[in-house]
Design a protein around this motif. Structure first.
Motif, PDB file in Angstrom:
ATOM      1  N   GLY A  31       0.845  -1.144   0.030  1.00 47.70           N
ATOM      2  CA  GLY A  31      -0.068   0.098  -0.087  1.00 47.70           C
ATOM      3  C   GLY A  31       0.814   1.227   0.005  1.00 47.70           C
ATOM      4  O   GLY A  31       0.101   2.295   0.153  1.00 47.70           O
ATOM      5  N   GLY A  32       2.155   1.086  -0.336  1.00 43.85           N
ATOM      6  CA  GLY A  32       2.848   2.339  -0.275  1.00 43.85           C
ATOM      7  C   GLY A  32       2.910   3.157  -1.544  1.00 43.85           C
ATOM      8  O   GLY A  32       2.249   2.668  -2.508  1.00 43.85           O
ATOM      9  N   LEU A  33       3.574   4.301  -1.613  1.00 45.10           N
ATOM     10  CA  LEU A  33       3.849   5.000  -2.837  1.00 45.10           C
ATOM     11  C   LEU A  33       4.222   4.085  -3.815  1.00 45.10           C
ATOM     12  O   LEU A  33       4.187   4.424  -4.939  1.00 45.10           O
ATOM     13  N   ILE A  34       5.401   3.396  -3.509  1.00 42.81           N
ATOM     14  CA  ILE A  34       6.149   2.618  -4.452  1.00 42.81           C
ATOM     15  C   ILE A  34       5.680   1.204  -4.615  1.00 42.81           C
ATOM     16  O   ILE A  34       6.003   0.509  -3.379  1.00 42.81           O
ATOM     17  N   PRO A  35       5.178   0.599  -5.399  1.00 38.88           N
ATOM     18  CA  PRO A  35       4.984  -0.736  -5.355  1.00 38.88           C
ATOM     19  C   PRO A  35       5.926  -1.744  -5.231  1.00 38.88           C
ATOM     20  O   PRO A  35       7.041  -1.303  -5.610  1.00 38.88           O
ATOM     21  N   ARG A  36       5.971  -2.815  -4.239  1.00 38.74           N
ATOM     22  CA  ARG A  36       7.023  -3.741  -4.257  1.00 38.74           C
ATOM     23  C   ARG A  36       7.800  -4.087  -5.451  1.00 38.74           C
ATOM     24  O   ARG A  36       8.786  -4.446  -5.464  1.00 38.74           O
ATOM     25  N   ALA A  95       8.105  10.917  -1.850  1.00 39.17           N
ATOM     26  CA  ALA A  95       7.639  11.800  -1.072  1.00 39.17           C
ATOM     27  C   ALA A  95       8.493  12.650  -0.343  1.00 39.17           C
ATOM     28  O   ALA A  95       8.158  13.884  -0.405  1.00 39.17           O
ATOM     29  N   ARG A  96       9.493  12.272   0.069  1.00 39.10           N
ATOM     30  CA  ARG A  96      10.378  13.224   0.988  1.00 39.10           C
ATOM     31  C   ARG A  96      11.828  13.000   0.297  1.00 39.10           C
ATOM     32  O   ARG A  96      12.845  13.119   1.274  1.00 39.10           O
ATOM     33  N   THR A 125      16.688   6.717   1.380  1.00 37.34           N
ATOM     34  CA  THR A 125      17.481   6.021   2.299  1.00 37.34           C
ATOM     35  C   THR A 125      16.732   4.820   3.204  1.00 37.34           C
ATOM     36  O   THR A 125      17.019   3.916   3.487  1.00 37.34           O
ATOM     37  N   THR A 126      15.433   5.624   3.727  1.00 40.51           N
ATOM     38  CA  THR A 126      14.538   4.768   4.526  1.00 40.51           C
ATOM     39  C   THR A 126      13.827   3.564   3.882  1.00 40.51           C
ATOM     40  O   THR A 126      13.857   2.478   4.228  1.00 40.51           O
ATOM     41  N   LEU A 127      13.791   3.617   2.516  1.00 45.95           N
ATOM     42  CA  LEU A 127      13.488   2.593   1.648  1.00 45.95           C
ATOM     43  C   LEU A 127      14.498   1.410   1.676  1.00 45.95           C
ATOM     44  O   LEU A 127      14.067   0.248   1.760  1.00 45.95           O
TER      45      LEU A 127
END
Length: 257
Positions: A50-55, A218-219, A225-227
């Motif tokens: 459900g994130g901005l970037i599909p798996r 988004a940021r 880096t978080t991803l």
């Protein structure tokens, strides 16, 4: 061959066994990358999240699509040596199992060739514009090819362990004496491929700045880096789960021997 390796064998046989094990380990690492990687891509396509970037577009999936054709080539190349030695060490069991498996063993190479070309298709940019059913069908087809090859090798091994079943298996065409043993050994190997994949993919993520990671989130850079950190954590979780499942199945499989 019931003795503990490498003790109690003649020098030439110990040499063959040692080289067989060393070359097999090299093959298993690359094979694990391909088998577990194909299952990872199928899972990422089926469950995009459900994130901005599909798996399917996240770093690990992008790395797998780029590298799996090369990894499959390396796995096949690295598999030549252990295949040679297994024919020397277990020729009677190996060739008899091949004959009993019949058409299943004959189609292993065509299935691998099919998977090889499908890997180049899934790597192309045009696939991202396909509908979800088409992309899922492609990913599942690739994973199914490798699972079929894994099944054939598992059945070959189990047949080789039970010479007393060869006449009946040849007559009836039923190559699986124990479905429980087959599933336990197959799942043990499949689960065991995920820790190896996690190690190799984590190394590749270290160079994530050169990977096909989406450049805008988004940021900005902090999200990137978080991803990547989340991907590392996910690989660690998958590795632990794979080890646990492989150990459980190995314990169950041992009881069937």
């Amino acid at each position: 061959m019931g003795r503990i390796f490498p003790f109690g064998f003649e020098s030439h046989l110990s040499f063959y066994l040692a080289v067989y094990v060393l070359t097999l380990v090299m093959h298993v690492f690359l094979m694990s990358y391909v088998l577990a990687g194909s299952l990872w891509l199928a899972w990422a396509t089926l469950f995009p999240g459900g994130g901005l970037i599909p798996r399917a577009k996240q770093p690990v999936a992008a790395i797998l699509r780029d590298w799996m054709p090369f990894a499959l080539s390396g796995a096949i190349t690295a598999g030549v040596a252990p295949l040679l030695f297994v024919q020397i060490l277990y020729r009677h069991q190996f060739y008899t199992a091949n004959l009993i498996l019949g058409w299943r063993w004959m189609v292993v190479i065509p299935v691998l060739v099919t998977a090889f070309y499908l890997l180049y298709i899934v790597k192309s940019r045009t696939v991202s514009h396909w509908s979800l059913p088409a992309r899922l069908g492609l990913s599942v087809s690739i994973a199914s090819c490798f699972l079929f090859v894994a099944f054939c090798w598992t059945a070959n091994h189990l047949l080789g362990l039970n010479p007393t079943t060869w006449p009946e298996a040849y007559r009836s065409g039923n190559t699986v004496r124990s479905s429980v043993a087959l599933m336990l050994r197959l799942v043990m190997w499949v689960a065991g491929t995920f820790p190896a994949l996690s190690i190799l993919a984590s190394w590749q993520l270290r160079g994530a700045e050169t990977c096909a990671v989406p450049s805008t989130t988004a940021r900005g850079e902090s999200d990137r880096t978080t991803l990547i950190r989340l991907e590392h954590r996910r690989l660690g979780t998958v590795s632990i789960a794979g080890l646990t499942l492989a150990f459980a199945c190995a314990t169950g499989y041992w009881t069937t021997l």
